[in-house]
Design a protein around this motif. Structure first.
Motif, PDB file in Angstrom:
ATOM      1  N   VAL A  76       0.871  -1.188   0.036  1.00  0.00           N
ATOM      2  CA  VAL A  76       0.132  -0.156  -0.042  1.00  0.00           C
ATOM      3  C   VAL A  76       0.972   1.311   0.033  1.00  0.00           C
ATOM      4  O   VAL A  76       1.942   1.225   0.492  1.00  0.00           O
ATOM      5  CB  VAL A  76      -1.010   0.045   1.153  1.00  0.00           C
ATOM      6  CG1 VAL A  76      -1.810  -1.129   1.195  1.00  0.00           C
ATOM      7  CG2 VAL A  76      -0.343   0.082   2.414  1.00  0.00           C
ATOM      8  N   SER A  77       0.466   2.236  -0.494  1.00  0.00           N
ATOM      9  CA  SER A  77       0.945   3.537  -0.705  1.00  0.00           C
ATOM     10  C   SER A  77       0.089   4.742  -0.213  1.00  0.00           C
ATOM     11  O   SER A  77      -1.130   4.908  -0.567  1.00  0.00           O
ATOM     12  CB  SER A  77       1.560   3.846  -2.144  1.00  0.00           C
ATOM     13  OG  SER A  77       2.494   2.978  -2.703  1.00  0.00           O
ATOM     14  N   PHE A  78       0.641   5.386   0.849  1.00  0.00           N
ATOM     15  CA  PHE A  78      -0.090   6.670   1.238  1.00  0.00           C
ATOM     16  C   PHE A  78       0.794   7.652   1.385  1.00  0.00           C
ATOM     17  O   PHE A  78       2.059   7.634   1.237  1.00  0.00           O
ATOM     18  CB  PHE A  78      -0.489   6.198   3.120  1.00  0.00           C
ATOM     19  CG  PHE A  78      -1.582   5.113   3.181  1.00  0.00           C
ATOM     20  CD1 PHE A  78      -2.902   5.506   3.587  1.00  0.00           C
ATOM     21  CD2 PHE A  78      -1.477   4.034   2.782  1.00  0.00           C
ATOM     22  CE1 PHE A  78      -3.693   4.569   3.840  1.00  0.00           C
ATOM     23  CE2 PHE A  78      -2.400   2.986   2.946  1.00  0.00           C
ATOM     24  CZ  PHE A  78      -3.748   3.266   3.506  1.00  0.00           C
ATOM     25  N   GLY A  79       0.012   8.716   1.294  1.00  0.00           N
ATOM     26  CA  GLY A  79       0.794  10.293   1.702  1.00  0.00           C
ATOM     27  C   GLY A  79       0.750  10.586   3.205  1.00  0.00           C
ATOM     28  O   GLY A  79      -0.594  10.497   3.556  1.00  0.00           O
ATOM     29  N   GLN A  80       1.680  11.157   3.621  1.00  0.00           N
ATOM     30  CA  GLN A  80       1.904  11.611   4.991  1.00  0.00           C
ATOM     31  C   GLN A  80       2.389  13.228   5.091  1.00  0.00           C
ATOM     32  O   GLN A  80       3.856  13.244   5.112  1.00  0.00           O
ATOM     33  CB  GLN A  80       2.432  10.885   6.094  1.00  0.00           C
ATOM     34  CG  GLN A  80       2.115  11.259   7.397  1.00  0.00           C
ATOM     35  CD  GLN A  80       0.775  11.227   8.109  1.00  0.00           C
ATOM     36  OE1 GLN A  80       0.098   9.916   7.812  1.00  0.00           O
ATOM     37  NE2 GLN A  80       0.216  12.136   8.569  1.00  0.00           N
ATOM     38  N   GLY A 180      -3.289   0.930  -3.623  1.00  0.00           N
ATOM     39  CA  GLY A 180      -3.419  -0.393  -3.031  1.00  0.00           C
ATOM     40  C   GLY A 180      -3.365  -1.585  -4.013  1.00  0.00           C
ATOM     41  O   GLY A 180      -3.186  -1.264  -5.155  1.00  0.00           O
ATOM     42  N   MET A 181      -3.651  -2.843  -3.389  1.00  0.00           N
ATOM     43  CA  MET A 181      -3.909  -3.963  -4.176  1.00  0.00           C
ATOM     44  C   MET A 181      -5.071  -4.847  -4.060  1.00  0.00           C
ATOM     45  O   MET A 181      -5.735  -4.586  -2.871  1.00  0.00           O
ATOM     46  CB  MET A 181      -2.783  -5.033  -3.803  1.00  0.00           C
ATOM     47  CG  MET A 181      -1.330  -4.638  -3.872  1.00  0.00           C
ATOM     48  SD  MET A 181      -0.767  -4.471  -5.761  1.00  0.00           S
ATOM     49  CE  MET A 181      -0.644  -6.203  -6.317  1.00  0.00           C
ATOM     50  N   LEU A 245      -1.433  -3.026   6.337  1.00  0.00           N
ATOM     51  CA  LEU A 245      -2.219  -1.879   6.696  1.00  0.00           C
ATOM     52  C   LEU A 245      -2.399  -1.985   8.343  1.00  0.00           C
ATOM     53  O   LEU A 245      -2.373  -2.898   8.874  1.00  0.00           O
ATOM     54  CB  LEU A 245      -3.494  -2.161   6.316  1.00  0.00           C
ATOM     55  CG  LEU A 245      -3.795  -1.903   4.903  1.00  0.00           C
ATOM     56  CD1 LEU A 245      -5.197  -2.204   4.413  1.00  0.00           C
ATOM     57  CD2 LEU A 245      -3.640  -0.360   4.521  1.00  0.00           C
ATOM     58  N   ASN A 246      -2.112  -0.586   8.868  1.00  0.00           N
ATOM     59  CA  ASN A 246      -2.373  -0.534  10.363  1.00  0.00           C
ATOM     60  C   ASN A 246      -3.673   0.247  10.713  1.00  0.00           C
ATOM     61  O   ASN A 246      -4.425   0.462   9.710  1.00  0.00           O
ATOM     62  CB  ASN A 246      -1.083   0.413  11.047  1.00  0.00           C
ATOM     63  CG  ASN A 246      -1.130   1.699  10.332  1.00  0.00           C
ATOM     64  OD1 ASN A 246      -2.189   2.450  10.088  1.00  0.00           O
ATOM     65  ND2 ASN A 246       0.063   2.208  10.112  1.00  0.00           N
ATOM     66  N   GLU A 247      -4.181   0.395  11.839  1.00  0.00           N
ATOM     67  CA  GLU A 247      -5.279   0.903  12.018  1.00  0.00           C
ATOM     68  C   GLU A 247      -5.469   2.414  11.687  1.00  0.00           C
ATOM     69  O   GLU A 247      -6.561   2.561  11.341  1.00  0.00           O
ATOM     70  CB  GLU A 247      -5.597   0.634  13.684  1.00  0.00           C
ATOM     71  CG  GLU A 247      -6.059  -0.667  14.229  1.00  0.00           C
ATOM     72  CD  GLU A 247      -7.032  -1.135  13.588  1.00  0.00           C
ATOM     73  OE1 GLU A 247      -8.318  -0.492  13.547  1.00  0.00           O
ATOM     74  OE2 GLU A 247      -7.070  -2.488  13.410  1.00  0.00           O
TER      75      GLU A 247
END
Length: 287
Positions: A76-80, A180-181, A245-247
């Protein structure tokens, strides 16, 4: 030996997270894995058609394919504090109905942009063509994604960070869900669990051997960027938070789906946890 195709984008984070499998660092008995690299909107469109068993997708697409695909917890790829950028030429003032290039209708950045700029005239194109389209005056502005956010022509500047749009819509600084996948629901559940475990292990090993893997990707011209840029990019989008993935990430995905539903992009609001593979099935079955 049965062959399984994994579809992903050609950007550096997806290449990095997949190639531990490609190089044979992780494997599965009686399964051979192949890959196909396609731009993100093509992946999204093919997912709508059900083309690939396992595919990278934009999180913004997922509610449209929830009946046919389950979400995976890994790669997964997120921006922070960062993410796609709306850019324009310097000293250009964007009018209310400005013409803008986006990387695809079903991308997360398109969802956020369309909520924030409902009157803009949108043109969809391959993400690799967006910067040049702005430079050539084909469009007034464009949303850069992937490696493009790390460097662009000096005549361009950021009009707005989509991270800021996300924070305003989400009402918090939850991480921005980007990529995501997904895995086809029609696969046997034991196989689906095995595939998810393999992909998770691949991302873990990629992170554990980041320097060696990055060097191989550069030497074999498998990525479009140089070593320093690759190092920076991987810490943005293929970092330790990409393994599983985390919460907080679950909450962010749920918030994205809520925003999409409230603005008429989805037919119902869904909880991402209801659309994951039940990994506990193997343990329950064995007991």
């Amino acid at each position: 030996m049965k062959k399984m195709v994994i579809a992903h984008s050609p950007d550096a984070d997806d290449i990095f997270m997949y190639y531990a499998i490609k190089f044979g660092w992780v494997s599965m008995k009686d399964r051979a894995f192949d890959n196909i690299a396609l731009d993100i909107e093509t992946l999204n469109t093919e997912a709508l058609k059900g083309t690939y068993d396992i595919s990278a997708i934009s999180f913004g697409l997922y509610p449209h394919i929830r009946n046919d695909y389950a979400l995976l917890r890994t790669a997964v790829s997120f921006g922070q504090g960062y993410g796609p950028k709306l850019i324009r030429k310097k000293e250009t003032v964007l009018k209310k109905r400005f013409k803008v290039a986006l990387s695809g209708k079903y991308t997360t950045n398109a969802l956020l942009f369309r909520v924030a700029y409902p009157e803009a005239k949108i043109v969809y194109m391959n993400f690799l063509e967006i910067e040049q389209a702005v430079l050539d005056g084909v469009v007034d502005a464009g949303v850069l994604i992937h490696e493009s956010i790390l460097g662009y022509d000096d005549s361009l500047e950021v009009e707005r960070e989509l991270w800021d749009v996300w924070c305003e819509l989400a009402g918090s600084e939850l991480p921005l869900p980007l990529g995501g996948m997904a895995i086809r629901r029609s696969l046997p559940i034991t196989s689906a669990i095995a595939y998810e475990n393999l992909l998770t292990k691949a991302v873990q090993i990629a992170r554990d051997h980041k320097e060696a893997l990055s060097k191989m990707l550069i030497e074999r011209s498998l990525v479009r960027i140089d070593a320093p840029t690759l190092e920076k990019y991987l810490e943005l989008y293929a970092n330790d938070e990409s393994i599983s993935l985390n919460e907080t990430q679950y909450k962010a995905i749920e918030k994205l789906f809520e925003i999409g539903y409230e603005h008429g992009f989805y037919d119902q609001k869904i909880d991402p946890k209801d659309f994951m593979i039940p990994l506990e099935y193997t343990e329950l079955r064995n007991s």
